[in-house]
Structures are given as structure tokens and as C-alpha cells.
Motif scaffolding. Structure first.
Motif, PDB file in Angstrom:
ATOM      1  N   VAL A  30      29.503  66.713  25.207  1.00 61.53           N
ATOM      2  CA  VAL A  30      28.449  66.771  24.192  1.00 61.53           C
ATOM      3  C   VAL A  30      28.166  65.344  23.722  1.00 61.53           C
ATOM      4  O   VAL A  30      29.054  64.666  23.204  1.00 61.53           O
ATOM      5  N   LEU A  31      26.941  64.891  23.934  1.00 60.12           N
ATOM      6  CA  LEU A  31      26.598  63.531  23.504  1.00 60.12           C
ATOM      7  C   LEU A  31      26.162  63.583  22.035  1.00 60.12           C
ATOM      8  O   LEU A  31      25.206  64.294  21.695  1.00 60.12           O
ATOM      9  N   PRO A  32      26.863  62.850  21.173  1.00 62.46           N
ATOM     10  CA  PRO A  32      26.641  63.033  19.739  1.00 62.46           C
ATOM     11  C   PRO A  32      25.329  62.449  19.222  1.00 62.46           C
ATOM     12  O   PRO A  32      24.971  62.677  18.084  1.00 62.46           O
TER      13      PRO A  32
ATOM     14  N   ALA B 299      14.521  65.896  32.312  1.00 62.47           N
ATOM     15  CA  ALA B 299      15.604  64.962  31.987  1.00 62.47           C
ATOM     16  C   ALA B 299      16.856  65.716  31.559  1.00 62.47           C
ATOM     17  O   ALA B 299      16.767  66.818  31.004  1.00 62.47           O
ATOM     18  N   ILE B 300      18.000  65.091  31.776  1.00 59.18           N
ATOM     19  CA  ILE B 300      19.271  65.644  31.284  1.00 59.18           C
ATOM     20  C   ILE B 300      19.367  65.297  29.804  1.00 59.18           C
ATOM     21  O   ILE B 300      19.163  64.147  29.415  1.00 59.18           O
ATOM     22  N   ILE B 301      19.693  66.316  28.998  1.00 57.85           N
ATOM     23  CA  ILE B 301      19.723  66.110  27.553  1.00 57.85           C
ATOM     24  C   ILE B 301      21.084  66.419  26.946  1.00 57.85           C
ATOM     25  O   ILE B 301      21.324  67.505  26.449  1.00 57.85           O
ATOM     26  N   GLY B 302      21.998  65.547  27.070  1.00 55.90           N
ATOM     27  CA  GLY B 302      23.185  65.520  26.191  1.00 55.90           C
ATOM     28  C   GLY B 302      24.128  66.717  26.088  1.00 55.90           C
ATOM     29  O   GLY B 302      25.000  66.718  25.227  1.00 55.90           O
ATOM     30  N   ARG B 303      23.963  67.760  26.901  1.00 54.94           N
ATOM     31  CA  ARG B 303      24.914  68.878  26.896  1.00 54.94           C
ATOM     32  C   ARG B 303      25.241  69.207  28.345  1.00 54.94           C
ATOM     33  O   ARG B 303      24.333  69.432  29.161  1.00 54.94           O
ATOM     34  N   TYR B 304      26.540  69.265  28.629  1.00 52.17           N
ATOM     35  CA  TYR B 304      27.008  69.510  29.993  1.00 52.17           C
ATOM     36  C   TYR B 304      28.156  70.521  29.930  1.00 52.17           C
ATOM     37  O   TYR B 304      29.010  70.423  29.040  1.00 52.17           O
ATOM     38  N   VAL B 305      28.182  71.461  30.858  1.00 50.08           N
ATOM     39  CA  VAL B 305      29.368  72.326  31.031  1.00 50.08           C
ATOM     40  C   VAL B 305      29.805  72.118  32.480  1.00 50.08           C
ATOM     41  O   VAL B 305      29.092  72.512  33.416  1.00 50.08           O
TER      42      VAL B 305
ATOM     43  N   ILE C  81      29.855  53.010  35.088  1.00 50.92           N
ATOM     44  CA  ILE C  81      30.169  54.271  35.764  1.00 50.92           C
ATOM     45  C   ILE C  81      29.351  55.356  35.064  1.00 50.92           C
ATOM     46  O   ILE C  81      29.590  55.664  33.893  1.00 50.92           O
ATOM     47  N   GLN C  82      28.367  55.888  35.772  1.00 49.96           N
ATOM     48  CA  GLN C  82      27.414  56.809  35.162  1.00 49.96           C
ATOM     49  C   GLN C  82      27.801  58.264  35.443  1.00 49.96           C
ATOM     50  O   GLN C  82      28.106  58.613  36.588  1.00 49.96           O
ATOM     51  N   LEU C  83      27.743  59.088  34.411  1.00 55.56           N
ATOM     52  CA  LEU C  83      28.002  60.523  34.593  1.00 55.56           C
ATOM     53  C   LEU C  83      27.010  61.121  35.590  1.00 55.56           C
ATOM     54  O   LEU C  83      27.369  61.940  36.442  1.00 55.56           O
ATOM     55  N   THR C  84      25.757  60.688  35.502  1.00 56.06           N
ATOM     56  CA  THR C  84      24.724  61.205  36.421  1.00 56.06           C
ATOM     57  C   THR C  84      25.113  60.917  37.875  1.00 56.06           C
ATOM     58  O   THR C  84      24.939  61.770  38.753  1.00 56.06           O
ATOM     59  N   ASP C  85      25.659  59.737  38.122  1.00 58.66           N
ATOM     60  CA  ASP C  85      26.076  59.397  39.498  1.00 58.66           C
ATOM     61  C   ASP C  85      27.257  60.274  39.927  1.00 58.66           C
ATOM     62  O   ASP C  85      27.364  60.653  41.099  1.00 58.66           O
TER      63      ASP C  85
ATOM     64  N   ASN D 200      12.741  56.384  32.324  1.00 54.77           N
ATOM     65  CA  ASN D 200      13.762  55.315  32.383  1.00 54.77           C
ATOM     66  C   ASN D 200      14.726  55.323  31.196  1.00 54.77           C
ATOM     67  O   ASN D 200      15.574  54.463  31.077  1.00 54.77           O
ATOM     68  N   ARG D 201      14.610  56.345  30.328  1.00 53.89           N
ATOM     69  CA  ARG D 201      15.577  56.496  29.226  1.00 53.89           C
ATOM     70  C   ARG D 201      16.658  57.525  29.546  1.00 53.89           C
ATOM     71  O   ARG D 201      17.602  57.697  28.776  1.00 53.89           O
ATOM     72  N   TYR D 202      16.449  58.267  30.648  1.00 56.73           N
ATOM     73  CA  TYR D 202      17.281  59.451  30.884  1.00 56.73           C
ATOM     74  C   TYR D 202      17.838  59.505  32.301  1.00 56.73           C
ATOM     75  O   TYR D 202      17.385  58.806  33.195  1.00 56.73           O
ATOM     76  N   GLY D 203      18.776  60.459  32.489  1.00 56.19           N
ATOM     77  CA  GLY D 203      19.108  60.914  33.828  1.00 56.19           C
ATOM     78  C   GLY D 203      18.050  61.946  34.185  1.00 56.19           C
ATOM     79  O   GLY D 203      17.807  62.876  33.422  1.00 56.19           O
ATOM     80  N   MET D 204      17.377  61.764  35.321  1.00 49.89           N
ATOM     81  CA  MET D 204      16.288  62.670  35.711  1.00 49.89           C
ATOM     82  C   MET D 204      16.727  63.502  36.919  1.00 49.89           C
ATOM     83  O   MET D 204      17.496  63.032  37.765  1.00 49.89           O
TER      84      MET D 204
ATOM     85  N   VAL E 229      18.932  61.111  39.295  1.00 49.05           N
ATOM     86  CA  VAL E 229      18.802  59.649  39.260  1.00 49.05           C
ATOM     87  C   VAL E 229      18.922  59.202  37.806  1.00 49.05           C
ATOM     88  O   VAL E 229      18.219  59.717  36.933  1.00 49.05           O
ATOM     89  N   GLU E 230      19.812  58.251  37.549  1.00 47.34           N
ATOM     90  CA  GLU E 230      19.976  57.747  36.190  1.00 47.34           C
ATOM     91  C   GLU E 230      18.925  56.678  35.895  1.00 47.34           C
ATOM     92  O   GLU E 230      18.796  55.702  36.619  1.00 47.34           O
ATOM     93  N   LYS E 231      18.179  56.884  34.843  1.00 47.72           N
ATOM     94  CA  LYS E 231      17.173  55.957  34.335  1.00 47.72           C
ATOM     95  C   LYS E 231      16.276  55.347  35.425  1.00 47.72           C
ATOM     96  O   LYS E 231      16.229  54.127  35.610  1.00 47.72           O
ATOM     97  N   PRO E 232      15.564  56.230  36.155  1.00 49.96           N
ATOM     98  CA  PRO E 232      14.675  55.717  37.208  1.00 49.96           C
ATOM     99  C   PRO E 232      13.396  55.125  36.611  1.00 49.96           C
ATOM    100  O   PRO E 232      13.037  55.426  35.464  1.00 49.96           O
TER     101      PRO E 232
ATOM    102  N   GLY F 232      30.814  52.478  30.592  1.00 56.25           N
ATOM    103  CA  GLY F 232      29.852  53.542  30.852  1.00 56.25           C
ATOM    104  C   GLY F 232      30.316  54.936  30.438  1.00 56.25           C
ATOM    105  O   GLY F 232      31.496  55.172  30.166  1.00 56.25           O
ATOM    106  N   LEU F 233      29.326  55.856  30.433  1.00 49.74           N
ATOM    107  CA  LEU F 233      29.570  57.235  30.004  1.00 49.74           C
ATOM    108  C   LEU F 233      30.589  57.932  30.911  1.00 49.74           C
ATOM    109  O   LEU F 233      31.503  58.626  30.436  1.00 49.74           O
ATOM    110  N   GLY F 234      30.454  57.734  32.210  1.00 48.34           N
ATOM    111  CA  GLY F 234      31.383  58.371  33.150  1.00 48.34           C
ATOM    112  C   GLY F 234      32.804  57.872  32.931  1.00 48.34           C
ATOM    113  O   GLY F 234      33.765  58.654  32.915  1.00 48.34           O
TER     114      GLY F 234
HETATM  115  C1  G1P Z   1      22.846  59.349  28.546  1.00 52.54           C
HETATM  116  C2  G1P Z   1      22.936  59.782  30.010  1.00 52.54           C
HETATM  117  C3  G1P Z   1      21.576  60.221  30.525  1.00 52.54           C
HETATM  118  C4  G1P Z   1      21.019  61.323  29.642  1.00 52.54           C
HETATM  119  C5  G1P Z   1      20.967  60.845  28.179  1.00 52.54           C
HETATM  120  C6  G1P Z   1      20.573  62.026  27.307  1.00 52.54           C
HETATM  121  O1  G1P Z   1      22.098  58.161  28.472  1.00 52.54           O
HETATM  122  O2  G1P Z   1      23.445  58.707  30.786  1.00 52.54           O
HETATM  123  O3  G1P Z   1      21.691  60.698  31.843  1.00 52.54           O
HETATM  124  O4  G1P Z   1      19.733  61.691  30.066  1.00 52.54           O
HETATM  125  O5  G1P Z   1      22.256  60.362  27.750  1.00 52.54           O
HETATM  126  O6  G1P Z   1      20.682  61.789  25.993  1.00 52.54           O
HETATM  127  P1  G1P Z   1      22.162  57.208  27.167  1.00 52.54           P
HETATM  128  O7  G1P Z   1      21.222  57.815  26.166  1.00 52.54           O
HETATM  129  O8  G1P Z   1      23.571  57.195  26.699  1.00 52.54           O
HETATM  130  O9  G1P Z   1      21.700  55.870  27.646  1.00 52.54           O
END
Ligand code: G1P
Length: 274
Positions: A123-125, A200-206, A226-230, A166-170, A187-190, A105-107
């Protein structure tokens, strides 16, 4: 600020291509996607980078190594200029390549790059952001300002179609202004009816360094990962502050073929204009 780029994922949405070639090396014209991420880091003054790879993604590591054979060939054929530009660009970065040995997992990936820095960016590439046509995004700098102002963890958020929750951390939130939200839930992918909002959380975190301990405390979440959102939710429960920053940037999810193609067309349009 150190940066963590988790790039150990299997890239299943790009199979069979990604069986051999990491999706971070997908070309946008001649430039691999990962270089667009580095361009964004560069404009934000971030040059210490942990690029997390897996055993299967050694090509990503190789891309950043000197290829003496190629260099010699180009020199003798008077074609060294282009490669020199890329090498000079890469040389500004201090790059490390931690290996995530298991896909947990991401976390878990982020834990492979635990650093001593007090604040780290993640930074999610898969997500490429542009502030304007052909211009890398300055969102990370804005997030760092907010981080300092509120002494909080800061996540980039954007409104998405409710059916895509359900694609994102919300997040759940209380607005502090039109673009700055105090995060009250994550909540991750509710499922659509369990999403606390449409943001939704979009791939950039500080993030402050307490994220690393949080990630060690939590149990696997959705998908057994292990989820970063959790981890962020755990921080909320510890009464730490999380701010969601709404951004206007043009965004492409290049982790899927359609998003990659849209991004390609966008870059093409900037080439036409300039
Ligand atoms: C990851 C995160 C998710 C976030 C998303 C944004 O999910 O776990 O919280 O909203 O990136 O791109 P993934 O796309 O890796 O499944």
C-alpha cells in the motif's frame, strides 16, 4: 495477509516541510495521513503491517510509540480520551519498522520487508482512497478475492490522462471484463508515446510471494532504482498471471501539496454532511 507500506521516500515534492517531518505525518485535520491508511487496512481486516522507514524518518516510528510524558499530562488535565482512542486504534496492529538504509527504489524498499506470508499487500501511503464520503476503501478485499479466483498477482489500475503516463507505472492489457484486465505489459514512467495504454498502476497491490525473488533478480531501472513495476514485468516473463483491477474509489495523491489540499477539502465536506 501481511501489508507492506513503503514510507522511506524523501518526499521531495513536499520540501522544505518534509526536510524534518515525514509527509506521512501530514495532518488532515488532526489526523496524520498514515492513520487514514491504517483505517483502510482495518476495514479490510489487515493488521500485520511493515512500515518501511529510512534513517531520516524516525519520527514515523516515534508517532507509534507511547509518550509517557504526554499521557501523564493529559491524564492530570482530564484530556486523556482522545489519545486513548488513537492508542486503542493503533494497538490492533502488529507494526514492524524495517529501515531501508539506501534510497534504491520502491522494489528495494519492499525487499526490506520480505515475509513468509504467501500473499502480501503493498500500500503506497501517498494514495488515499475512499469508497464514499468519509468511508475507507474496501478495494484491498476485492483485490484479494480476485487474487484467489485467478491465482494471480493483482494491481489496482485507473485510467489517467495520456500526458501523465510518465508519472506512473503503465500497463498493457487484454480486458476480461469492464473492470478486470489481464496484464500483458508493464512500463515504469514511460514517455507518452511509449505507454502501452492509458491505464496506470495506482498504489495498491496484492502480490504472491514470488515477487520477492523477482525483485532480487532484476537490475535497476528508470532512475537507477529497483522498480516494483520491473519486478512485476519479470513475473510476467516467467509466465505468472497479473490482473489489473479497475476501481471507482475517490483517490487523492497526497504526496503533492495540491492533492493533499483536495483531500483536506473532501474530508471537510464529509464533516459538514455528518
Ligand atoms: C510509484 C510506482 C508507480 C505507480 C505509482 C502510483 O511511483 O513506482 O508504478 O504508478 O507509485 O502511485 P512513485 O509515485 O513512487 O514515483
Amino acid at each position: 495477509m501481511d501489508c507492506i507500506i513503503p514510507a522511506a521516500g524523501m518526499g521531495t515534492r513536499f520540501l522544505p516541510f518534509s526536510k524534518v517531518v515525514p509527509k506521512e505525518l501530514l495532518p488532515l485535520f488532526g489526523t496524520p495521513a498514515i492513520d487514514f491508511i491504517l483505517q483502510e487496512l482495518d476495514v479490510n481486516g489487515i493488521h500485520r503491517v511493515n512500515l518501511i522507514i529510512s534513517e531520516e524518518k524516525k519520527l514515523l516510528f516515534e508517532y507509534f510509540q507511547t509518550n509517557t510524558h504526554l499521557n501523564n499530562f493529559l491524564k492530570t488535565h482530564h484530556k486523556a480520551a482522545l489519545l486513548d482512542i488513537v492508542t486503542q486504534f493503533h494497538n490492533q496492529f502488529s507494526l514492524r519498522f524495517p529501515v531501508q538504509k539506501e534510497a534504491l527504489g520502491l522494489g528495494h524498499a519492499i525487499l526490506q520487508a520480505e515475509s513468509t506470508a504467501e500473499v502480501v499487500s503493498v500500500v503506497l501511503p501517498d494514495e488515499l482512497l475512499f469508497s464514499g464520503i468519509g468511508q475507507p476503501s474496501l478495494l484491498l478485499s476485492r483485490m484479494l478475492e480476485i487474487q484467489k479466483k485467478y491465482d494471480a498477482h493483482v494491481i489496482a489500475v485507473q485510467k489517467v490522462h495520456p500526458a501523465h503516463a510518465n508519472r506512473y507505472g503503465m500497463i498493457g492489457y487484454t480486458p476480461l471484463s469492464d473492470t478486470i484486465f489481464k496484464v500483458t505489459d508493464l512500463v515504469e514512467k514511460p514517455s507518452i508515446d511509449q505507454a502501452p495504454s492509458d491505464y496506470a498502476i495506482i498504489g495498491r497491490y496484492v502480490l504472491k510471494d514470488s515477487i520477492f525473488n523477482a525483485l532480487k533478480q532484476i537490475k535497476p531501472g528508470i532512475g537507477g532504482e529497483i522498480q516494483l513495476t520491473d519486478g512485476l514485468k519479470h513475473l510476467l516473463e516467467q509466465k505468472e498471471k497479473i490482473i489489473g483491477l479497475v476501481f471507482e474509489e475517490k483517490r487523492f495523491d497526497i504526496g503533492i501539496p495540491e492533492g493533499w489540499f483536495d483531500c483536506l477539502s473532501y474530508i471537510q465536506s464529509s464533516k459538514t454532511i455528518t
